[in-house]
Design an enzyme around this catalytic site. Structure first.
Site, mmCIF file in Angstrom:
data_model
loop_
_atom_site.group_PDB
_atom_site.id
_atom_site.type_symbol
_atom_site.label_atom_id
_atom_site.label_comp_id
_atom_site.label_asym_id
_atom_site.label_seq_id
_atom_site.Cartn_x
_atom_site.Cartn_y
_atom_site.Cartn_z
ATOM 1 N N HIS A 63 0.835 -1.203 0.000
ATOM 2 C CA HIS A 63 0.000 0.000 0.000
ATOM 3 C C HIS A 63 0.870 1.253 0.000
ATOM 4 O O HIS A 63 2.099 1.161 0.002
ATOM 5 C CB HIS A 63 -1.000 -0.015 1.159
ATOM 6 C CG HIS A 63 -0.376 -0.111 2.524
ATOM 7 N ND1 HIS A 63 0.489 0.833 3.010
ATOM 8 C CD2 HIS A 63 -0.505 -1.049 3.497
ATOM 9 C CE1 HIS A 63 0.863 0.507 4.223
ATOM 10 N NE2 HIS A 63 0.292 -0.647 4.549
ATOM 11 N N HIS B 196 3.932 1.563 2.342
ATOM 12 C CA HIS B 196 5.145 0.849 1.940
ATOM 13 C C HIS B 196 5.860 1.631 0.828
ATOM 14 O O HIS B 196 7.082 1.750 0.823
ATOM 15 C CB HIS B 196 4.818 -0.555 1.420
ATOM 16 C CG HIS B 196 4.045 -1.391 2.393
ATOM 17 N ND1 HIS B 196 2.880 -2.050 2.060
ATOM 18 C CD2 HIS B 196 4.252 -1.660 3.704
ATOM 19 C CE1 HIS B 196 2.424 -2.692 3.116
ATOM 20 N NE2 HIS B 196 3.227 -2.477 4.124
ATOM 21 N N CYS C 282 0.476 -8.514 21.246
ATOM 22 C CA CYS C 282 -0.410 -8.140 20.134
ATOM 23 C C CYS C 282 0.006 -8.949 18.913
ATOM 24 O O CYS C 282 1.104 -8.751 18.382
ATOM 25 C CB CYS C 282 -0.320 -6.650 19.810
ATOM 26 S SG CYS C 282 -1.227 -6.258 18.285
ATOM 27 N N CYS D 1 0.944 -6.661 15.857
ATOM 28 C CA CYS D 1 2.267 -6.021 15.918
ATOM 29 C C CYS D 1 3.366 -7.063 16.031
ATOM 30 O O CYS D 1 4.541 -6.721 15.885
ATOM 31 C CB CYS D 1 2.427 -5.153 17.158
ATOM 32 S SG CYS D 1 1.368 -3.743 17.295
ATOM 33 N N CYS E 260 -4.226 -3.115 22.388
ATOM 34 C CA CYS E 260 -3.017 -2.642 21.703
ATOM 35 C C CYS E 260 -3.145 -1.142 21.460
ATOM 36 O O CYS E 260 -4.132 -0.698 20.856
ATOM 37 C CB CYS E 260 -2.857 -3.374 20.374
ATOM 38 S SG CYS E 260 -1.576 -2.634 19.349
ATOM 39 N N HIS F 125 -3.294 -0.799 17.479
ATOM 40 C CA HIS F 125 -4.419 -1.378 16.733
ATOM 41 C C HIS F 125 -5.755 -1.271 17.448
ATOM 42 O O HIS F 125 -6.806 -1.519 16.856
ATOM 43 C CB HIS F 125 -4.131 -2.852 16.423
ATOM 44 C CG HIS F 125 -2.995 -3.035 15.470
ATOM 45 N ND1 HIS F 125 -1.730 -3.365 15.872
ATOM 46 C CD2 HIS F 125 -2.946 -2.895 14.127
ATOM 47 C CE1 HIS F 125 -0.935 -3.435 14.808
ATOM 48 N NE2 HIS F 125 -1.641 -3.147 13.749
ATOM 49 N N LYS G 114 -9.087 0.573 -5.033
ATOM 50 C CA LYS G 114 -9.249 1.224 -6.335
ATOM 51 C C LYS G 114 -9.841 2.603 -6.115
ATOM 52 O O LYS G 114 -10.761 2.780 -5.335
ATOM 53 C CB LYS G 114 -10.179 0.402 -7.220
ATOM 54 C CG LYS G 114 -9.443 -0.729 -7.917
ATOM 55 C CD LYS G 114 -8.735 -0.227 -9.170
ATOM 56 C CE LYS G 114 -7.511 -1.051 -9.491
ATOM 57 N NZ LYS G 114 -6.227 -0.400 -9.274
ATOM 58 N N LYS H 128 -15.171 7.253 -7.331
ATOM 59 C CA LYS H 128 -15.862 8.425 -6.787
ATOM 60 C C LYS H 128 -16.346 8.156 -5.373
ATOM 61 O O LYS H 128 -16.210 8.986 -4.488
ATOM 62 C CB LYS H 128 -17.034 8.802 -7.687
ATOM 63 C CG LYS H 128 -16.581 9.442 -8.974
ATOM 64 C CD LYS H 128 -17.625 10.412 -9.518
ATOM 65 C CE LYS H 128 -17.121 11.063 -10.788
ATOM 66 N NZ LYS H 128 -17.465 10.292 -11.999
HETATM 67 N N1 MSP Z 1 7.961 -6.155 9.058
HETATM 68 C C1 MSP Z 1 7.958 -5.020 9.901
HETATM 69 C C2 MSP Z 1 9.252 -4.238 9.777
HETATM 70 C C3 MSP Z 1 10.496 -5.022 10.022
HETATM 71 S S1 MSP Z 1 11.929 -4.064 9.740
HETATM 72 C C4 MSP Z 1 13.182 -4.992 10.338
HETATM 73 C C5 MSP Z 1 6.787 -4.116 9.531
HETATM 74 N N2 MSP Z 1 6.295 -4.269 8.291
HETATM 75 S S2 MSP Z 1 5.057 -3.477 7.663
HETATM 76 O O1 MSP Z 1 4.740 -4.131 6.423
HETATM 77 O O2 MSP Z 1 4.017 -3.330 8.603
HETATM 78 O O3 MSP Z 1 5.639 -2.097 7.248
HETATM 79 C C6 MSP Z 1 5.739 -1.112 8.159
HETATM 80 C C7 MSP Z 1 6.340 0.131 7.511
HETATM 81 O O4 MSP Z 1 5.532 0.574 6.400
HETATM 82 C C8 MSP Z 1 6.308 1.299 8.454
HETATM 83 O O5 MSP Z 1 7.370 1.323 9.361
HETATM 84 C C9 MSP Z 1 6.408 2.429 7.498
HETATM 85 O O6 MSP Z 1 7.744 2.509 7.076
HETATM 86 C C10 MSP Z 1 5.509 1.983 6.378
HETATM 87 N N3 MSP Z 1 4.125 2.438 6.589
HETATM 88 C C11 MSP Z 1 3.017 1.687 6.851
HETATM 89 N N4 MSP Z 1 1.940 2.505 6.881
HETATM 90 C C12 MSP Z 1 2.306 3.770 6.665
HETATM 91 C C13 MSP Z 1 1.654 5.008 6.493
HETATM 92 N N5 MSP Z 1 0.348 5.139 6.625
HETATM 93 N N6 MSP Z 1 2.390 6.089 6.167
HETATM 94 C C14 MSP Z 1 3.739 6.001 5.991
HETATM 95 N N7 MSP Z 1 4.385 4.866 6.140
HETATM 96 C C15 MSP Z 1 3.747 3.751 6.589
HETATM 97 O O7 MSP Z 1 6.410 -3.317 10.348
#
Ligand code: MSP
Length: 511
Positions: free
Chosen positions: A17, A20, A125, A128, A143, A146, A307, A310
């Site tokens: 998303h 990431h 959790c 997490c 949590c 969450h 997706k 509107k």
């Molecule tokens: N797998 C662990 C991280 C392990 S690192 C040794 C994890 N993964 S995650 O898929 O949940 O990704 C988390 C990361 O995605 C967050 O730390 C951040 O970098 C990014 N983000 C997830 N949601 C986000 C937003 N809404 N906005 C910005 N970045 C965000 O945690």
């Protein structure tokens, strides 16, 4: 000099998303910029594939965990080219080489006397994958991220003696005041350490999906200890037959979101100290991209990939943006609209405003006009004379400013500095009115100077902007016949440019 930058590794049990994409784009900007400075860069990203959530998801779907991760990891790997991200390696924590390294390092930590056997009882959790301290669990045992009920866990664990590192960590924070950036995150991490550290589980024994503990086959390592070590293990096998550890370890920047601060600013340095490994220079903690409406989940999870439609209103779907506007537009928007390091709201409406006003009008039009005038007034060849002395100091100062800002990972501030010059060149066009000069043969020298200044200014901007909008920058530089990207060349230069091509709009109006 070497420059090693990492993203968090992403859980494969959710779909990629915008969150990431955000961390990944930020690291890519840093990596590309450092390559332009001639640094020896290594940029790592990848997937975090072990742990209970994956095991549970696989069970629900009736497949093995390995099948599940093999199905989902490519979605993250494929995200990288879609975002035009230049990672040097993509690590998966199920790689056998990673697993062997995890076993080696954690066995060393045990040999060094930092591991003991015990029984864990407390709150956990599952989302997490985090054991919550009583303070974190709060009175209602939910949590804090969450807002879902915590599970009471009791199991045999090996423990990591985190509490023994409290003083060492405080000394690290004293000696390296920019170990955690920005400052408010440093304060948050420091306060957590000062509040008193408890030992943490290093292994789990109630499920088997993880890296086996080498000295006790009934345990697997707790997923966070396995995951954090990706930053170290990757260097040992990213290049077959070559070990890059001495060349790149320790990292200059681990870039993470604020949700995983404790693991990276407390657990991780303690682990490295326990293993006798060098510590990273900086952990940069960025904020969250927030959406005001739509189905983004409350409580810290990433904005969901949905997706754009509107009925969804303001939901910013990175893939829809890439499809319609290209990766550069998404990259620019993410780094521009929310100050890197802060939380901020993003929306399709703001995206549309910035796309049109800044990318299409300020920059795209400047490029189109400049190239068109070189064709109209000088047959497609940039005049060879000196650029305007009144413009040079301001444009030539840009590269130094951008380097200084990027040294502090100020990715938004650097864009602001660049945009001051984009606007400066637009004002220059209006002030000089080349269309007036073109009507007067006696002013041909003046027109030459204006055209070379604009074309050179544009070249400088395209070079400096490359990390944020690589595809558009390359297109423009190819049009100018000057593909070189090194920052040493990002100054107004006489005689650098010659014949130029035609240029299609860099940021066309949406269909
Ligand atoms: N797998 C662990 C991280 C392990 S690192 C040794 C994890 N993964 S995650 O898929 O949940 O990704 C988390 C990361 O995605 C967050 O730390 C951040 O970098 C990014 N983000 C997830 N949601 C986000 C937003 N809404 N906005 C910005 N970045 C965000 O945690």
């Amino acid at each position: 000099m070497s420059f090693y930058v990492t993203t968090p590794i992403y859980y494969v049990n959710a779909a990629p998303h915008l969150g990431h994409a955000y961390s990944t784009i930020a690291c890519d900007v840093m990596a590309r910029h450092m390559r332009q400075r001639g640094e020896d860069v290594f940029f790592l990203t990848g997937t975090d594939e072990h742990g209970e959530p994956v095991a549970l998801a696989a069970e629900r779907e009736g497949v093995t965990p390995q099948e599940l991760v093999d199905r989902n990891a490519p979605r993250f790997r494929d995200l990288m080219p879609q975002l035009n991200v230049s990672n040097d390696f993509f690590i998966r924590t199920t790689d056998p080489e990673h697993q062997a390294k995890v076993q080696e390092v954690l066995a060393r930590i045990r040999d060094n006397g930092h591991v003991y056997e015990g029984v864990y009882e407390g709150w956990y959790c599952p989302r997490c994958a985090d054991f919550k301290t009583d303070a974190e669990a709060g009175e209602d045992n939910t949590c804090p991220i969450h807002r879902t009920p915590l599970v009471r866990e009791k199991e045999d664990n090996y423990f990591f003696r985190l509490s023994a590192f409290q003083d060492d960590l405080l000394r690290l924070f004293d000696e390296q005041p920019d170990f955690v950036m920005p400052r408010h995150r440093y304060n948050e991490a420091r306060a957590f350490i000062e509040s008193g550290l408890q030992d943490v589980s290093l292994s789990r024994s109630t499920f088997t999906w993880g890296v086996p503990v080498p000295w006790d086959s009934s345990h697997v390592f707790y997923v966070w200890f396995d995951a954090l070590l990706n930053y170290y293990s990757a260097l040992s096998y990213a290049r077959p037959g070559e070990d890059l550890t001495d060349r790149f370890w320790p990292a200059q920047y681990h870039v993470i979101g604020k949700d995983i601060l404790k693991f990276h600013t407390v657990f991780w340095p303690a682990m490295l100290l326990a293993a006798g490994l060098a510590l990273p220079e900086h952990v940069f903690v960025h904020g969250f991209l927030l959406m005001s409406s739509g189905p983004s989940k409350a409580g810290g999870e990433g904005p969901e990939l949905v997706k754009m439609s509107k009925s969804m209103g303001n939901v910013l779907d990175p893939f829809a943006i890439i499809d319609e506007f290209g990766a550069d537009a998404l990259r620019y928007y993410c780094m521009r609209d929310v100050s890197f390091g802060q939380d901020g709201e993003v929306s399709t409406a703001r995206f549309a405003v910035l796309y049109e006003s800044e990318l299409a009008n300020d920059f795209g039009n400047l490029a189109s006009r400049t190239i068109a005038m070189v064709h109209r007034y000088r047959g497609g060849t940039v005049p060879s004379g000196e650029p305007d002395r009144t413009l040079a100091p301001e444009i030539d100062a840009l590269v130094g400013e951008v380097c200084a800002l990027l040294d502090r990972a100020d990715l938004t501030g650097a864009l602001e500095a660049i945009w001051l010059r984009v606007r400066r060149l637009n004002r220059y066009v209006e002030e000089q009115a080349p269309w007036v000069l073109a009507k007067d043969e006696a002013r041909a020298d003046e027109l030459d100077r204006v055209l070379v200044s604009l074309a050179e200014g544009l070249r400088v901007l395209a070079v400096v902007l490359h990390p944020w909008i690589p595809a558009s920058s390359e297109k423009l530089l190819a049009t100018l016949g000057a593909p070189e990207l090194d920052l040493d060349g990002a100054r107004l230069t006489a005689g650098r440019l010659g014949a130029v091509d035609k240029l299609e709009p860099l940021f066309p109006k949406p269909k």
